[in-house]
Design a protein around this motif. Structure first.
Motif, PDB file in Angstrom:
ATOM      1  N   SER A 425       0.850  -1.189   0.000  1.00 19.58           N
ATOM      2  CA  SER A 425       0.000   0.000   0.000  1.00 19.58           C
ATOM      3  C   SER A 425       0.882   1.235   0.000  1.00 19.58           C
ATOM      4  N   SER A 461      -7.110 -11.737   2.066  1.00 15.09           N
ATOM      5  CA  SER A 461      -7.723 -10.405   2.007  1.00 15.09           C
ATOM      6  C   SER A 461      -7.626  -9.656   3.316  1.00 15.09           C
ATOM      7  N   LEU A 464      -3.660  -6.559   6.669  1.00 20.15           N
ATOM      8  CA  LEU A 464      -3.802  -5.152   7.032  1.00 20.15           C
ATOM      9  C   LEU A 464      -2.792  -4.852   8.117  1.00 20.15           C
ATOM     10  N   GLY A 482      -3.659  -1.402   3.757  1.00 15.57           N
ATOM     11  CA  GLY A 482      -3.974  -2.721   3.225  1.00 15.57           C
ATOM     12  C   GLY A 482      -3.892  -2.712   1.719  1.00 15.57           C
ATOM     13  N   SER A 487      -8.514   0.491   0.952  1.00 18.70           N
ATOM     14  CA  SER A 487      -8.228  -0.301   2.150  1.00 18.70           C
ATOM     15  C   SER A 487      -7.242   0.403   3.076  1.00 18.70           C
ATOM     16  N   HIS A 488      -7.217   1.722   3.058  1.00 14.54           N
ATOM     17  CA  HIS A 488      -6.323   2.442   3.957  1.00 14.54           C
ATOM     18  C   HIS A 488      -7.094   3.569   4.636  1.00 14.54           C
TER      19      HIS A 488
END
Length: 526
Positions: A425, A461, A464, A482, A487-488
């Motif tokens: 990420s 998935s 994180l 992530g 996803s962040h």
């Protein structure tokens, strides 16, 4: 003749009935009567808008009430002192063993250890005791790093105020001075050690040596198995220097030279310049000419001119600034079997060291599991190179060393996934100043849970990571990073302090923040 008769004074009109004004005020004060006078569909629209506004105000007031209630209930835990141990002298640094049995202290006259027969506890019946284990006049220990070499055997790396690094072994309540890492006969030519760290398990050590304004990293391989046998045969008492097997230097890494144009004409000539026919990540054996480097630099500056940050006050050329190095040991995993063709060791033994130099964009990686040589390579080349868009300011490695995070100058946080060899990420943090440090705050409830997640593969998935980023201004941010664009998340935990002298300290700031992060990430009791 006409007769003019003057009339009497005109009649004064009577005041209007007060009941009429009351009706108007009642009409204006009653919205229902006003709405009844509006034609359709305006009457219906007005009623719908009034209901929406009322509901919005009710929702806002409820959330404000809940927020005030939560702030009133939330209390920062205050730890009370359960006991105290009086130390004999002033303590400069403290290091705790991984098993919690011993606490080593550095003071102006050597080393001391604080321990209990059954480990350190808070019981008043068996209070810890502090005893000196190594003493020497005019030696002030300022830094300590400890790791478990074996069962009840510990390896200590110390650093004093004069930049002298020492390596100790502690076994059976006896301290053994193994080696002074930067010891020389001529004090004028002695190099200064800035940092001395050990790998987990004590197989390797890394010392940052400063000499003539430039830093280099010296990596050592320790004869761990030989030391364990020798210590078990050593009689209890004061350890002597030179009684254990010597330390071997594995490599000495200097600041990399800037990339220059190649004079090679063919790929076959490039392969002849390498030892094992592998040119992945070395960056030195290439076919790019000097003219191509210049053209690429000109195109980059012309395209991204408005995005490039310039500081007129900083007139020092990056090549002229002192180059500092930051290193981390890495455990097995990732792309190591591909690089070099050497099968890495299994278990908790470090297999590589990654490092970066101040003012540079690249994260370099060197393998440690290569075949030993009689003499270290004077200019070792990296086995892998992790490029970044901007200059690196700070870095951190997760406890399992799967993820490597870097803080860049433009407020970017990059997280690399070693299992894939790709960035996990890239998160932009709107910070009011440059980064000063970054750490991982991941916490697994149990080893079984960690093994279950890792067994599902690197593409799971739920990958994180959680980072705590601090700025030089005192602001602190929690970054949830992530895989994927959505996803962040970035949460500001504290702002810049109003008083420049009131910067947060490690004890009164990080402790409640870590408690908050832990309750947020893992709400269930552990």
């Amino acid at each position: 003749m006409p007769v003019y008769i003057r009339k009497g004074p005109a009649d004064i009109p009577e005041p209007p009935d007060s009941s009429h004004g009351d009706d108007e005020e009642l009409f204006l004060s009653d919205p229902d009567q006003l709405q009844d006078q509006l034609p359709q569909p305006f009457r219906m629209i007005d009623k719908v808008l009034d209901r929406l506004v009322d509901r919005a105000w009710d929702f806002i007031s409820q959330r404000e009430t809940v927020r005030v209630t939560e702030q009133a209930i939330k209390t920062i835990p205050v730890m009370q002192v359960s006991g105290d141990v009086k130390l004999p002298v002033r303590t400069n640094c403290v290091a705790c063993s991984e098993d919690g049995r011993y606490i080593f202290l550095g003071h102006p006259h050597g080393l001391s250890v604080m321990a209990q027969p059954q480990g350190i506890t808070t019981s008043s019946s068996s209070s810890p005791y502090c005893v000196p284990v190594w003493q020497e006049d005019q030696v002030e220990i300022t830094s300590l790093h400890i790791t478990c070499l074996g069962e009840m055997v510990y390896l200590l790396a110390s650093l004093d105020d004069m930049g002298v690094a020492r390596l100790f072994a502690y076994y059976s309540e006896t301290s053994h001075l193994i080696k002074v890492m930067n010891e020389t006969d001529d004090l004028n030519q002695r190099s200064v050690c800035v940092k001395f760290e050990l790998s987990r398990g004590g197989d390797y050590g890394a010392a940052t040596i400063s000499c003539n304004g430039c830093q280099c990293l010296e990596v050592y391989r320790f004869p761990k198995d030989s030391w364990l046998k020798e210590l078990s045969q050593h009689a209890p008492g004061v350890g002597d220097t030179g009684k254990l097997s010597p330390v071997a230097m594995l490599m000495k890494i200097k600041p990399p030279k800037p990339h220059t144009g190649s004079t090679m004409k063919s790929p076959f000539e490039v392969l002849q310049k390498t030892e094992d026919g592998n040119v992945i990540g070395s960056g030195q054996n290439h076919l790019i000419s000097s003219r191509q480097w210049e053209d690429q630099d000109a195109v980059f500056k012309s395209v991204y001119r408005k995005y490039m940050v310039t500081n007129p006050s900083n007139t020092t050329d990056p090549e002229d600034r002192p180059s500092c190095v930051t290193s981390h040991f890495l455990l097995p995993g990732g792309l190591f079997p591909v690089l070099g063709g050497v099968k890495p060791q299994t278990g908790g033994v470090a297999v590589a060291v990654c490092l970066w130099w101040s003012g540079r964009h690249n994260l370099l990686q060197y393998l440690l599991c290569k075949a030993p040589k009689d003499k270290p390579d004077p200019e070792p080349k990296p086995d892998a190179l992790w490029p970044n868009a901007q200059e690196i300011l700070c870095s951190a490695v997760s406890s399992c060393t799967r993820h490597i995070t870097l803080g860049l100058v433009t407020g970017l946080v990059t997280v690399w996934d070693r299992h894939l060899g790709l960035p996990l990420s890239v998160v932009s943090v709107e910070a009011d100043s440059v980064f000063s440090s970054i750490i991982f705050v991941d916490y697994w409830p149990s080893t079984a849970t960690e093994d279950a997640l890792l067994s599902q593969g690197p593409n799971h998935s739920s990958t994180l990571v959680h980072l705590l980023v601090t700025c030089k201004s005192g602001a602190c941010h929690l970054v949830d990073a992530g895989r994927g664009l959505d996803s962040h998340n970035v949460t500001q935990l504290s702002e810049r302090p109003s008083d420049p002298g009131c910067f947060p300290s490690l004890y009164n700031f990080l402790s409640p923040i870590c408690q908050t992060i832990r309750s947020r990430l893992f709400p269930l009791p552990l």
